[in-house]
Design a protein around this motif. Structure first.
Motif, mmCIF file in Angstrom:
data_model
loop_
_atom_site.group_PDB
_atom_site.id
_atom_site.type_symbol
_atom_site.label_atom_id
_atom_site.label_comp_id
_atom_site.label_asym_id
_atom_site.label_seq_id
_atom_site.Cartn_x
_atom_site.Cartn_y
_atom_site.Cartn_z
ATOM 1 N N ALA A 56 3.711 2.968 0.936
ATOM 2 C CA ALA A 56 5.099 3.259 0.553
ATOM 3 C C ALA A 56 5.284 3.081 -0.955
ATOM 4 O O ALA A 56 5.972 3.878 -1.608
ATOM 5 N N ALA A 57 4.650 2.053 -1.526
ATOM 6 C CA ALA A 57 4.755 1.817 -2.971
ATOM 7 C C ALA A 57 4.120 2.970 -3.756
ATOM 8 O O ALA A 57 4.649 3.387 -4.796
ATOM 9 N N ILE A 58 2.996 3.482 -3.276
ATOM 10 C CA ILE A 58 2.357 4.625 -3.937
ATOM 11 C C ILE A 58 3.293 5.831 -3.907
ATOM 12 O O ILE A 58 3.467 6.528 -4.909
ATOM 13 N N ASN A 59 3.895 6.080 -2.757
ATOM 14 C CA ASN A 59 4.822 7.204 -2.643
ATOM 15 C C ASN A 59 5.997 7.048 -3.607
ATOM 16 O O ASN A 59 6.419 8.017 -4.256
ATOM 17 N N LEU A 60 6.542 5.822 -3.710
ATOM 18 C CA LEU A 60 7.668 5.591 -4.628
ATOM 19 C C LEU A 60 7.223 5.759 -6.085
ATOM 20 O O LEU A 60 7.964 6.336 -6.896
ATOM 21 N N VAL A 96 -4.500 0.637 -9.100
ATOM 22 C CA VAL A 96 -3.165 0.266 -9.550
ATOM 23 C C VAL A 96 -2.530 -0.784 -8.650
ATOM 24 O O VAL A 96 -1.882 -1.721 -9.113
ATOM 25 N N PHE A 97 -2.758 -0.662 -7.344
ATOM 26 C CA PHE A 97 -2.056 -1.514 -6.397
ATOM 27 C C PHE A 97 -2.939 -2.595 -5.777
ATOM 28 O O PHE A 97 -2.512 -3.301 -4.871
ATOM 29 N N GLY A 98 -4.175 -2.744 -6.250
ATOM 30 C CA GLY A 98 -5.035 -3.838 -5.811
ATOM 31 C C GLY A 98 -5.388 -3.827 -4.339
ATOM 32 O O GLY A 98 -5.450 -4.879 -3.700
ATOM 33 N N LEU A 99 -5.650 -2.667 -3.782
ATOM 34 C CA LEU A 99 -5.900 -2.565 -2.349
ATOM 35 C C LEU A 99 -7.346 -2.879 -1.968
ATOM 36 O O LEU A 99 -7.696 -2.854 -0.813
ATOM 37 N N THR A 145 -5.662 9.448 -3.998
ATOM 38 C CA THR A 145 -4.732 8.456 -3.466
ATOM 39 C C THR A 145 -5.429 7.111 -3.269
ATOM 40 O O THR A 145 -4.886 6.062 -3.627
ATOM 41 N N ILE A 146 -6.628 7.139 -2.724
ATOM 42 C CA ILE A 146 -7.374 5.899 -2.519
ATOM 43 C C ILE A 146 -7.686 5.250 -3.868
ATOM 44 O O ILE A 146 -7.561 4.032 -4.033
ATOM 45 N N SER A 147 -8.084 6.055 -4.846
ATOM 46 C CA SER A 147 -8.375 5.527 -6.176
ATOM 47 C C SER A 147 -7.138 4.868 -6.780
ATOM 48 O O SER A 147 -7.222 3.772 -7.350
ATOM 49 N N GLN A 148 -5.987 5.497 -6.651
ATOM 50 C CA GLN A 148 -4.750 4.925 -7.177
ATOM 51 C C GLN A 148 -4.421 3.630 -6.447
ATOM 52 O O GLN A 148 -4.016 2.642 -7.061
ATOM 53 N N ALA A 149 -4.613 3.597 -5.137
ATOM 54 C CA ALA A 149 -4.311 2.391 -4.363
ATOM 55 C C ALA A 149 -5.203 1.232 -4.785
ATOM 56 O O ALA A 149 -4.752 0.088 -4.890
ATOM 57 N N VAL A 150 -6.464 1.511 -5.047
ATOM 58 C CA VAL A 150 -7.406 0.457 -5.427
ATOM 59 C C VAL A 150 -7.160 0.003 -6.857
ATOM 60 O O VAL A 150 -7.085 -1.198 -7.147
ATOM 61 N N ARG A 197 -2.659 -4.789 7.988
ATOM 62 C CA ARG A 197 -2.118 -3.452 8.281
ATOM 63 C C ARG A 197 -0.745 -3.274 7.641
ATOM 64 O O ARG A 197 -0.450 -2.230 7.061
ATOM 65 N N LEU A 198 0.093 -4.321 7.740
ATOM 66 C CA LEU A 198 1.410 -4.262 7.114
ATOM 67 C C LEU A 198 1.284 -4.101 5.598
ATOM 68 O O LEU A 198 2.003 -3.300 4.990
#
Length: 141
Positions: A103-107, A80-83, A73-78, A95-96
């Motif tokens: 939420a975007a990862i879940n969707l 794909v989603f630029g975290l 999940t952390i890898s996907q967030a970093v 935090r927001l």
């Protein structure tokens, strides 16, 4: 590019001319240049042995399984989603951003599940690539 730090301990090297005639060489090393070992201090060696013994338990594997899921999940967030970097200044806005990214990862995962798209590309081994098209890999044709 910076070189990685040397591992702690005492390096021991056996030249290929010493390893070559040994009948135990195939079970010891497959290196062409000889065997390389790192002997660690007794306290560090004991800690490593204890950790390796603990990793052979079912309890440790169950706990590590949870970590493996979180790491994905952390890898996907970093990736794909630029975290890796926050777009905002301040803890409240950052935090927001993290909550909205979660939420975007879940969707995205829900969409992939509903449409049948795999979450990650899987590597095909060279041997599996030789399999004829349409052949079931489980052998249940």
């Amino acid at each position: 590019m910076a070189r990685s730090p040397k591992p702690p301990g005492y390096p021991v090297r056996f030249a290929a001319r010493h390893c070559g005639p040994c009948e135990l060489r195939p079970s010891c090393t497959d290196s062409q240049t000889g065997r390389n070992l790192t002997l660690r201090p007794r306290a560090e060696h004991d800690i490593l042995q204890q950790a390796r013994t603990e990793q052979d338990t079912d309890h440790w594997r169950r706990r590590y399984g949870h970590r493996a899921g979180v790491e994905g999940t952390i890898s996907q967030a970093v990736q794909v989603f630029g975290l890796r970097r926050s777009r905002y200044r301040g803890l409240a806005k950052t935090r927001l951003q993290h909550h909205l990214t979660g939420a975007a990862i879940n969707l995205a995962r829900l969409d992939a599940w509903l449409t049948g798209v795999p979450l990650a590309r899987t590597r095909t081994s060279p041997f599996a690539a030789l399999r004829p098209v349409g052949c079931d890999p489980t052998g249940q044709n």
